[in-house]
Design a protein around this motif. Structure first.
Motif, PDB file in Angstrom:
ATOM      1  N   ALA A  28      34.182  25.923 -90.127  1.00  0.00           N
ATOM      2  CA  ALA A  28      34.143  25.133 -91.364  1.00  0.00           C
ATOM      3  C   ALA A  28      35.378  24.243 -91.524  1.00  0.00           C
ATOM      4  N   ASP A  29      36.290  24.275 -90.552  1.00  0.00           N
ATOM      5  CA  ASP A  29      37.506  23.455 -90.640  1.00  0.00           C
ATOM      6  C   ASP A  29      37.125  21.973 -90.637  1.00  0.00           C
ATOM      7  N   PRO A  30      37.592  21.201 -91.633  1.00  0.00           N
ATOM      8  CA  PRO A  30      37.221  19.782 -91.727  1.00  0.00           C
ATOM      9  C   PRO A  30      37.516  18.966 -90.474  1.00  0.00           C
ATOM     10  N   LYS A  31      38.492  19.393 -89.668  1.00  0.00           N
ATOM     11  CA  LYS A  31      38.800  18.608 -88.469  1.00  0.00           C
ATOM     12  C   LYS A  31      37.667  18.646 -87.437  1.00  0.00           C
ATOM     13  N   PHE A  32      36.744  19.582 -87.628  1.00  0.00           N
ATOM     14  CA  PHE A  32      35.615  19.671 -86.695  1.00  0.00           C
ATOM     15  C   PHE A  32      34.361  18.993 -87.242  1.00  0.00           C
ATOM     16  N   LYS A  33      34.527  18.092 -88.196  1.00  0.00           N
ATOM     17  CA  LYS A  33      33.357  17.390 -88.746  1.00  0.00           C
ATOM     18  C   LYS A  33      32.605  16.669 -87.630  1.00  0.00           C
ATOM     19  N   GLY A  52      26.013  33.760 -98.143  1.00  0.00           N
ATOM     20  CA  GLY A  52      25.951  32.904 -96.965  1.00  0.00           C
ATOM     21  C   GLY A  52      25.137  31.649 -97.201  1.00  0.00           C
ATOM     22  N   PHE A  53      23.954  31.817 -97.757  1.00  0.00           N
ATOM     23  CA  PHE A  53      23.101  30.652 -98.005  1.00  0.00           C
ATOM     24  C   PHE A  53      23.716  29.704 -99.029  1.00  0.00           C
ATOM     25  N   LYS A  54      24.431  30.269 -99.993  1.00  0.00           N
ATOM     26  CA  LYS A  54      25.045  29.441-101.022  1.00  0.00           C
ATOM     27  C   LYS A  54      26.200  28.614-100.470  1.00  0.00           C
ATOM     28  N   ALA A  55      27.031  29.241 -99.627  1.00  0.00           N
ATOM     29  CA  ALA A  55      28.249  28.579 -99.146  1.00  0.00           C
ATOM     30  C   ALA A  55      28.057  27.729 -97.898  1.00  0.00           C
ATOM     31  N   PHE A  56      27.082  28.040 -97.074  1.00  0.00           N
ATOM     32  CA  PHE A  56      26.957  27.394 -95.761  1.00  0.00           C
ATOM     33  C   PHE A  56      26.837  25.869 -95.824  1.00  0.00           C
ATOM     34  N   PRO A  57      25.945  25.310 -96.664  1.00  0.00           N
ATOM     35  CA  PRO A  57      25.741  23.852 -96.626  1.00  0.00           C
ATOM     36  C   PRO A  57      27.005  23.035 -96.846  1.00  0.00           C
ATOM     37  N   ASP A  58      27.908  23.509 -97.710  1.00  0.00           N
ATOM     38  CA  ASP A  58      29.110  22.737 -98.037  1.00  0.00           C
ATOM     39  C   ASP A  58      30.335  23.141 -97.222  1.00  0.00           C
ATOM     40  N   THR A  59      30.146  24.018 -96.239  1.00  0.00           N
ATOM     41  CA  THR A  59      31.272  24.450 -95.405  1.00  0.00           C
ATOM     42  C   THR A  59      30.940  24.154 -93.937  1.00  0.00           C
ATOM     43  N   ILE A  60      30.412  25.135 -93.232  1.00  0.00           N
ATOM     44  CA  ILE A  60      30.043  24.922 -91.831  1.00  0.00           C
ATOM     45  C   ILE A  60      28.995  23.817 -91.718  1.00  0.00           C
ATOM     46  N   GLY A  61      28.051  23.830 -92.630  1.00  0.00           N
ATOM     47  CA  GLY A  61      26.962  22.843 -92.581  1.00  0.00           C
ATOM     48  C   GLY A  61      27.447  21.410 -92.564  1.00  0.00           C
ATOM     49  N   VAL A  66      28.313  20.338 -88.907  1.00  0.00           N
ATOM     50  CA  VAL A  66      27.331  20.458 -87.823  1.00  0.00           C
ATOM     51  C   VAL A  66      26.808  19.092 -87.387  1.00  0.00           C
ATOM     52  N   LEU A  67      26.997  18.816 -86.110  1.00  0.00           N
ATOM     53  CA  LEU A  67      26.452  17.592 -85.512  1.00  0.00           C
ATOM     54  C   LEU A  67      24.957  17.748 -85.279  1.00  0.00           C
ATOM     55  N   GLU A  68      24.573  18.902 -84.758  1.00  0.00           N
ATOM     56  CA  GLU A  68      23.154  19.126 -84.434  1.00  0.00           C
ATOM     57  C   GLU A  68      22.848  20.616 -84.436  1.00  0.00           C
ATOM     58  N   TYR A  69      21.677  20.964 -84.983  1.00  0.00           N
ATOM     59  CA  TYR A  69      21.152  22.323 -84.875  1.00  0.00           C
ATOM     60  C   TYR A  69      20.231  22.353 -83.647  1.00  0.00           C
ATOM     61  N   ILE A  70      20.523  23.247 -82.738  1.00  0.00           N
ATOM     62  CA  ILE A  70      19.737  23.299 -81.496  1.00  0.00           C
ATOM     63  C   ILE A  70      18.959  24.614 -81.433  1.00  0.00           C
ATOM     64  N   PRO A  71      17.775  24.614 -80.803  1.00  0.00           N
ATOM     65  CA  PRO A  71      16.948  25.821 -80.770  1.00  0.00           C
ATOM     66  C   PRO A  71      17.493  26.921 -79.868  1.00  0.00           C
TER      67      PRO A  71
END
Length: 348
Positions: A154-159, A194-203, A206-211
Motif C-alpha cells: 500500500a506504499d504510495p511509491k508503488f502506485k 479488509g474489504f473496507k480498507a483495500f480499495p483506498d490502500t493496496i487497491g 494495483v496496475l493489474e489484477y491477474i488470474p
C-alpha cells in the motif's frame, strides 16, 4: 500350406504375447499443475517409480480448481488416481468425499505436522508459503529498500507498480488479502476490515489484477511489476530463468501454502495409487523433487543433494517459523460470497 499355417500361427502368437505385455503395463493418471510441477515430476520423480513398478504415469495438467472440477465430474467413475491440489482446495475435496484415507507409512509419519491434513485424507508434498516478491532490478534502480510488511503493498511509491493476483481465483491473491485483513483487525470470520480498507490502500497501487502468476515473469522483465504476492519456490524458478526477483518474508508472517496429494476415492487402481502416494512422500522422492524443480520437502528426513538445495531447505524451514495457517473450513464456506464481493467491489 502347412508352412503358411505355421507362419500365421507364429505371427498370431507373437501378436498375442505383445498385447499381453502391453496389458501388463498399467497406467496411473495424476492431476497436477502444469509448468514447473509437471516437468519436475515427469522428468525427475516419476521415472524411478514407473521402472520399479512397471507402470506408466500420465499427468492431467490444470489448476487446482480445474483438477477439482474434473474429479467432481467423474466422482462415480474416477478417471484419475491421484491428484495434487493447493491445500485449501484439497480440504474442500476431502470434505466432498473425493479422497480416500492415506495408508500409514513411515513417510507419512515423518511429515511436518502441518503437512498431515485432517484424518490423513491428504498430505502436503510441497511445503511452501505465500509472502512478498519484488523486482530487485527496479528496487536497486530506485534505491528502494526491500519490503518487510504486507502493508508495503500500500506504499504510495508503488502506485501502478503492484501486480495482484485476483483473490477470487488465485490462492496467492486470497492469502495476501486475508493477511491484509488481519492487519486491519479482521480474521477469516470477519473480512469487513479488509474489504473496507483495500480499495483506498493496496487497491490504489494495483496496475493489474491477474488470474494467476504466469504474467509476472513478463511484467517483471518489462519493469511494469515492482512488488507482488508470491512463494519462495516460484521466486527461485523465476531467478533460474534470469528474471531479477527476490523473496521477502513479511514481518507479520507469510501464509502456509502447501500443494497436497490425495488418492482419489474409488479409483481403478487403489493399491498402486496408494503406493505412488506413499513414494511421493518419501525422502528419496522429495529429494529428487527439490533437486529437479525447487519443490520444498514436507518430509523432515529429506536431505538435499546439493549446496544450493541445502540453502533452499534451510530458508524454507526458517520461513516456516513465522508462517501463518488459515482457517480453510471458514474460507471454503464463505469463498463464493467473498468472490462475488471481490469482483463487485475490487476488480469492478
Amino acid at each position: 500350406m502347412t508352412r503358411l499355417l505355421h507362419s500365421l500361427c507364429a505371427g498370431l502368437a507373437l501378436a498375442l504375447a505383445s498385447a499381453a505385455g502391453h496389458a501388463e503395463t498399467k497406467t496411473l493418471y495424476v492431476g497436477m499443475n502444469g509448468g514447473n510441477f509437471e516437468r519436475t515430476y515427469t522428468q525427475g520423480v516419476f521415472p524411478d517409480f514407473e521402472k520399479a513398478n512397471g507402470v506408466k504415469i500420465v499427468v492431467v495438467p490444470g489448476t487446482s480448481s480445474e483438477i477439482l472440477a474434473k474429479a467432481i465430474a467423474a466422482k462415480d467413475k474416477p478417471q484419475m488416481h491421484v491428484m495434487f491440489l493447493d491445500d485449501g482446495v484439497m480440504i474442500r475435496a476431502a470434505g466432498m468425499g473425493l479422497c480416500e484415507k492415506l495408508k500409514p507409512t513411515p513417510a507419512l509419519a515423518d511429515l511436518e505436522p502441518v503437512a498431515r491434513l485432517k484424518d490423513d485424507m491428504a498430505a502436503g508434498v510441497d511445503l511452501g508459503m505465500t509472502g512478498i516478491a519484488y523486482n530487485k532490478k527496479l528496487f536497486d534502480e530506485k534505491g528502494w529498500a526491500a519490503p518487510t510488511s504486507w502493508l508495503d503493498l500500500a506504499d504510495p511509491k508503488f502506485k501502478d507498480k503492484v501486480v495482484f493476483q485476483s483473490a477470487a481465483v488465485s490462492t496467492f491473491g486470497l492469502h495476501a488479502f486475508l493477511m491484509f485483513n488481519r492487519i486491519k483487525g479482521g480474521d477469516e470470520n470477519n473480512v469487513e476490515p479488509g474489504f473496507k480498507a483495500f480499495p483506498d490502500t493496496i487497491g490504489k497501487n494495483v496496475l493489474e489484477y491477474i488470474p494467476n502468476s504466469a504474467k509476472i515473469s513478463e511484467m517483471a522483465q518489462t519493469g511494469e511489476a515492482a512488488i507482488f504476492p508470491l512463494t519462495p519456490t516460484a521466486v527461485a524458478t523465476l531467478k533460474e530463468k534470469g528474471i531479477p526477483v527476490e523473496y521477502a518474508q513479511p514481518k507479520e508472517g507469510s501464509v502456509v501454502l502447501m500443494v497436497a496429494e490425495c488418492v482419489i476415492a474409488n479409483n481403478s487402481e487403489p493399491d498402486l495409487a496408494q503406493k505412488l502416494a506413499a513414494y511421493l512422500l518419501s525422502p528419496e522422492a522429495q529429494a529428487k523433487a527439490l533437486a529437479s524443480g525447487n519443490i520444498a520437502p514436507s518430509n523432515t528426513k529429506t536431505k538435499a543433494t546439493t549446496e544450493a538445495g541445502e540453502q533452499k531447505l534451510s530458508a524454507i524451514h526458517n520461513y516456516m517459523k513465522t508462517a501463518v495457517t488459515l482457517d480453510w473450513d471458514v474460507i471454503n464456506a464463505k469463498r463464493a460470497e467473498w468472490n462475488s464481493r471481490w469482483n463487485r467491489m475490487i476488480e469492478r
